[in-house]
Design a protein around this motif. Sequence first.
Motif, PDB file in Angstrom:
ATOM      1  N   VAL A  57      57.788  15.925  54.979  1.00  0.00           N
ATOM      2  CA  VAL A  57      57.391  17.201  54.395  1.00  0.00           C
ATOM      3  C   VAL A  57      57.523  17.150  52.872  1.00  0.00           C
ATOM      4  O   VAL A  57      56.696  17.691  52.128  1.00  0.00           O
ATOM      5  CB  VAL A  57      58.249  18.340  54.980  1.00  0.00           C
ATOM      6  N   GLN A  58      58.591  16.502  52.386  1.00  0.00           N
ATOM      7  CA  GLN A  58      58.817  16.422  50.945  1.00  0.00           C
ATOM      8  C   GLN A  58      58.185  15.192  50.318  1.00  0.00           C
ATOM      9  O   GLN A  58      58.110  15.098  49.088  1.00  0.00           O
ATOM     10  CB  GLN A  58      60.326  16.358  50.658  1.00  0.00           C
ATOM     11  N   PHE A  59      57.794  14.251  51.162  1.00  0.00           N
ATOM     12  CA  PHE A  59      57.377  12.952  50.635  1.00  0.00           C
ATOM     13  C   PHE A  59      56.205  13.079  49.669  1.00  0.00           C
ATOM     14  O   PHE A  59      56.170  12.431  48.623  1.00  0.00           O
ATOM     15  CB  PHE A  59      56.991  12.038  51.807  1.00  0.00           C
ATOM     16  N   ARG A  60      55.268  13.950  50.005  1.00  0.00           N
ATOM     17  CA  ARG A  60      54.105  14.092  49.136  1.00  0.00           C
ATOM     18  C   ARG A  60      54.523  14.603  47.755  1.00  0.00           C
ATOM     19  O   ARG A  60      54.052  14.111  46.735  1.00  0.00           O
ATOM     20  CB  ARG A  60      53.086  15.055  49.758  1.00  0.00           C
ATOM     21  N   ASN A  61      55.441  15.609  47.748  1.00  0.00           N
ATOM     22  CA  ASN A  61      55.886  16.140  46.463  1.00  0.00           C
ATOM     23  C   ASN A  61      56.644  15.090  45.650  1.00  0.00           C
ATOM     24  O   ASN A  61      56.491  14.998  44.430  1.00  0.00           O
ATOM     25  CB  ASN A  61      56.780  17.362  46.680  1.00  0.00           C
ATOM     26  N   VAL A  62      57.476  14.313  46.344  1.00  0.00           N
ATOM     27  CA  VAL A  62      58.246  13.275  45.642  1.00  0.00           C
ATOM     28  C   VAL A  62      57.313  12.206  45.095  1.00  0.00           C
ATOM     29  O   VAL A  62      57.430  11.776  43.936  1.00  0.00           O
ATOM     30  CB  VAL A  62      59.288  12.658  46.591  1.00  0.00           C
ATOM     31  N   VAL A  63      56.357  11.784  45.906  1.00  0.00           N
ATOM     32  CA  VAL A  63      55.397  10.780  45.448  1.00  0.00           C
ATOM     33  C   VAL A  63      54.554  11.347  44.307  1.00  0.00           C
ATOM     34  O   VAL A  63      54.277  10.667  43.317  1.00  0.00           O
ATOM     35  CB  VAL A  63      54.498  10.325  46.615  1.00  0.00           C
ATOM     36  N   GLU A  64      54.176  12.622  44.448  1.00  0.00           N
ATOM     37  CA  GLU A  64      53.374  13.243  43.406  1.00  0.00           C
ATOM     38  C   GLU A  64      54.142  13.292  42.079  1.00  0.00           C
ATOM     39  O   GLU A  64      53.579  13.047  41.007  1.00  0.00           O
ATOM     40  CB  GLU A  64      52.971  14.657  43.825  1.00  0.00           C
ATOM     41  N   HIS A  65      55.460  13.602  42.175  1.00  0.00           N
ATOM     42  CA  HIS A  65      56.270  13.627  40.958  1.00  0.00           C
ATOM     43  C   HIS A  65      56.355  12.229  40.340  1.00  0.00           C
ATOM     44  O   HIS A  65      56.215  12.068  39.122  1.00  0.00           O
ATOM     45  CB  HIS A  65      57.674  14.140  41.288  1.00  0.00           C
ATOM     46  N   ALA A  66      56.595  11.237  41.205  1.00  0.00           N
ATOM     47  CA  ALA A  66      56.677   9.862  40.699  1.00  0.00           C
ATOM     48  C   ALA A  66      55.352   9.442  40.076  1.00  0.00           C
ATOM     49  O   ALA A  66      55.316   8.834  38.995  1.00  0.00           O
ATOM     50  CB  ALA A  66      57.063   8.910  41.830  1.00  0.00           C
ATOM     51  N   LEU A  67      54.265   9.788  40.754  1.00  0.00           N
ATOM     52  CA  LEU A  67      52.953   9.432  40.216  1.00  0.00           C
ATOM     53  C   LEU A  67      52.646  10.213  38.940  1.00  0.00           C
ATOM     54  O   LEU A  67      52.066   9.673  37.997  1.00  0.00           O
ATOM     55  CB  LEU A  67      51.873   9.709  41.264  1.00  0.00           C
ATOM     56  N   HIS A  68      53.068  11.499  38.935  1.00  0.00           N
ATOM     57  CA  HIS A  68      52.804  12.325  37.747  1.00  0.00           C
ATOM     58  C   HIS A  68      53.483  11.744  36.514  1.00  0.00           C
ATOM     59  O   HIS A  68      52.848  11.598  35.465  1.00  0.00           O
ATOM     60  CB  HIS A  68      53.300  13.745  38.003  1.00  0.00           C
ATOM     61  N   ARG A  69      54.771  11.401  36.658  1.00  0.00           N
ATOM     62  CA  ARG A  69      55.464  10.829  35.511  1.00  0.00           C
ATOM     63  C   ARG A  69      54.940   9.435  35.186  1.00  0.00           C
ATOM     64  O   ARG A  69      54.845   9.060  34.008  1.00  0.00           O
ATOM     65  CB  ARG A  69      56.966  10.774  35.774  1.00  0.00           C
ATOM     66  N   SER A  70      54.567   8.698  36.225  1.00  0.00           N
ATOM     67  CA  SER A  70      53.985   7.369  35.973  1.00  0.00           C
ATOM     68  C   SER A  70      52.648   7.509  35.256  1.00  0.00           C
ATOM     69  O   SER A  70      52.339   6.748  34.334  1.00  0.00           O
ATOM     70  CB  SER A  70      53.797   6.614  37.293  1.00  0.00           C
ATOM     71  N   MET A  71      51.853   8.503  35.680  1.00  0.00           N
ATOM     72  CA  MET A  71      50.577   8.738  35.016  1.00  0.00           C
ATOM     73  C   MET A  71      50.786   9.206  33.583  1.00  0.00           C
ATOM     74  O   MET A  71      50.045   8.842  32.672  1.00  0.00           O
ATOM     75  CB  MET A  71      49.756   9.758  35.803  1.00  0.00           C
ATOM     76  N   GLN A  72      51.822  10.037  33.373  1.00  0.00           N
ATOM     77  CA  GLN A  72      52.117  10.470  32.012  1.00  0.00           C
ATOM     78  C   GLN A  72      52.498   9.289  31.136  1.00  0.00           C
ATOM     79  O   GLN A  72      52.108   9.220  29.967  1.00  0.00           O
ATOM     80  CB  GLN A  72      53.242  11.503  32.014  1.00  0.00           C
ATOM     81  N   VAL A  73      53.262   8.369  31.704  1.00  0.00           N
ATOM     82  CA  VAL A  73      53.615   7.164  30.953  1.00  0.00           C
ATOM     83  C   VAL A  73      52.345   6.440  30.516  1.00  0.00           C
ATOM     84  O   VAL A  73      52.203   6.032  29.358  1.00  0.00           O
ATOM     85  CB  VAL A  73      54.512   6.227  31.792  1.00  0.00           C
TER      86      VAL A  73
END
Length: 583
Positions: free
Chosen positions: A285-301
Motif C-alpha cells: 500500500v505504501q510502496f508506491r509512495n515510497v518509490v515515488e518519493h525515491a524517484l522524485h528526489r532522484s529525478m530532482q537530483v
Amino acid sequence: MREYARLWRELIALCLRRYPGSTVFLIGWHVVSTVMFAAVGLTLRALVEATQAGTVTAIGVAALGAALVLTLNLGVEHIAYLRTIHLVERISLTEVEPRILRACAELPQVRHLEDPEFLDRVTTLRGQSGAVVDWAWAVLQAVSATIGLLVALAVLGGVNPWLLALLPCAAVQLAMERLGRKKIAEEDLASAEDLRLHRELYDDICVNPAALKELRVYGAAAQAIKLQAEAWERVTRSRARAALIAAGWSSAGWLVFGGGFTLAIFLVTAAGRPGDIILAVSMGVQFRNVVEHALHRSMQVGGYRRLLGPYLWLMEYARTHRDPADAAPPARLRRGIELRNVSFTYPGTTKPVLEDLSVHLPAGAVVAVVGEYGSGKTTLVKLLAKMYAPDSGSILVDDVELSALDTAGWRASMSAAFQDFGRYCTTFEDSVMMGARGDLNSTVRDADAEALVSRLPDGPATELGRRFGGIELSEGQWQKVALARSGARPRPLLFVLDEPTASLDAPSEHAIFTRYARRSRELAALNGAISVIVSHRFSTVADADLILVMAAGKLVESGRHDELLTRNGMYADLYGIHAAAHA
C-alpha cells in the motif's frame, strides 16, 4: 562526477558550519529512515502473527512496536521535511546567492557582463540558488530512500522471490525518467537567450517609464510587446516540447513498474501465509509512495544538473578571472600615468575603439579629453579605471603597470562620475556616501545640490526612486547625486568626471566646474592626484593643464588651450564651432 562530488561535500560542510544542529539531525534521520519502511511492515506482520497465536503479551508488545514505528516514521519525517526547507532557504540566501552575485559584481573587469555565454548561465541561475543547495540534500535523500527500498525488497524477497522483480522495474523507471530530465536540461540552456530577451523587453522596456515615453511617442509599444511575446512563446514552446517528451518517458517507465508490481503482489497473495500476506499488502500500500518519493528526489537530483553545470562553470570562471595583481597603489603620484601604444576593441566587435594611443598624464594635472561622439573618450576613462584591460600596449602608474596594481586598491584610490551613472533606489545620503567616509555637507555643496536636498521631504534621509515608494528625480537631479557621490571620497589619486554636466543647465554647470576645479587643485597639492574631465562643452576645459583631442579612437592633438588654438587644427575648429553656436 568528481566536480559534483566536490560540490556536494562543499555544500554539506557549509550547512554543518552554519547550522550544525539541524544538519546533524537531518543526516541522522536519513540514516535511520533507511530501515523505517521495512520496520513498518515487519511490526505489522508481528502483530498479525501474535494475534493468530492468541498471546496477550505478544499482541501488546507488537501493537506498541507498530505504533511507535508508525509515529516515528510519520512525525519525525514531517519535522525533517520542515527543517530541510528552512536549512536550504537560509544557506541559499546567505551563502550561495551572494556567491553568484559576487561572481557577477566583484570580478576586476566588466567584460564578462557583455559575454552572452556568461549571461546565459547567470540567467539560468537567476532565483535558483535554493535549488543548488537542495540538490545536496536531494542526493542524500535519494541515497537513503534507495537503500530503504533495497532493505524493503530484501524483506519482501524473504517472503516471495517474485517481489524482487520490483528492483529491475524501478531501475527501468529511473533510467527513463533520467532521459526525460536530460532533454529538459538541454532545452533550458538552449532557450536561455530568448528568456533573457523576454525579461529585458519586459523589465527594461515595457514597464520602464523612461523607455515607455519614447515607445508611446513613436508608436512602438505594440512592436515591443510583440517581440516580448514572441520571445516568451519560443521559450514556452521549446520547454513544453521537452516537458512532453519527458512525460512520455516517465509514463512508459511507470507502466513497466506498475505491471511488475501488480504481478508480484498477486503471486504473493496466492501462495503466502496470513502474516506474509499482511506484510506484502501493508508494504505494498505504501510502496508506491515510497518509490515515488525515491524517484522524485532522484529525478530532482538529475533535474538539478541543469543548474549545477552553469553554477560550477560560473564559480570556475570567477576563480580563474580573479585579480592576480597584488601590488598596492602609491600613496602619492609623483610621475603620473602614462599610456604606451594602447589599443582596445570591445568584445563582439572588430573595429578598434582606441588605436595605438600614447600619452603622459602628469601628476597633479587637470586633464581634459574632448572630441566628437564615438571618438573613444569614455573608453579611455574605463581603461584608466581598470574596467577593461588594453588588448595591446600598457598603462603605467608611476612607472608601475596598472595591471600589476591590486584592482580593489586602485578603485579605492580613485573617484568618478561616469556618463552612464547609477540611479540607486535608496536614501539620498546612502546614495551619495556609498562606500565613502567624506563629509556629506561639503560633498553636496561641491555638487551644487544644496537646493535639491532642501526640497526633499525628509532631507538626506529621503528615499529616492519610485520603484520602492520614494521620490523620483529629474535627469539633472540624478546627475547631481552622481556628482556628489564622486566627491565623497576625500583623497583620490585619480578623479574622473565623464560628461559630468550633460544634463545640467548653464548656471549649475558653471558653479560645479568652478568648485571641482578648485578641488582638483587641492588634490593635486595634497597627493599629486590627476583629474580627468571628459566633456563636449569646450567652455569647461579651457583652464585644463592638458587637453587631449580624440578622433576615431586616436589622439590627434594634445596641449594647453592657447597652444591648441594657435595650431589651427581640429581643436581650434571644434572650439570655433562651439563658440559660434553659443554666441
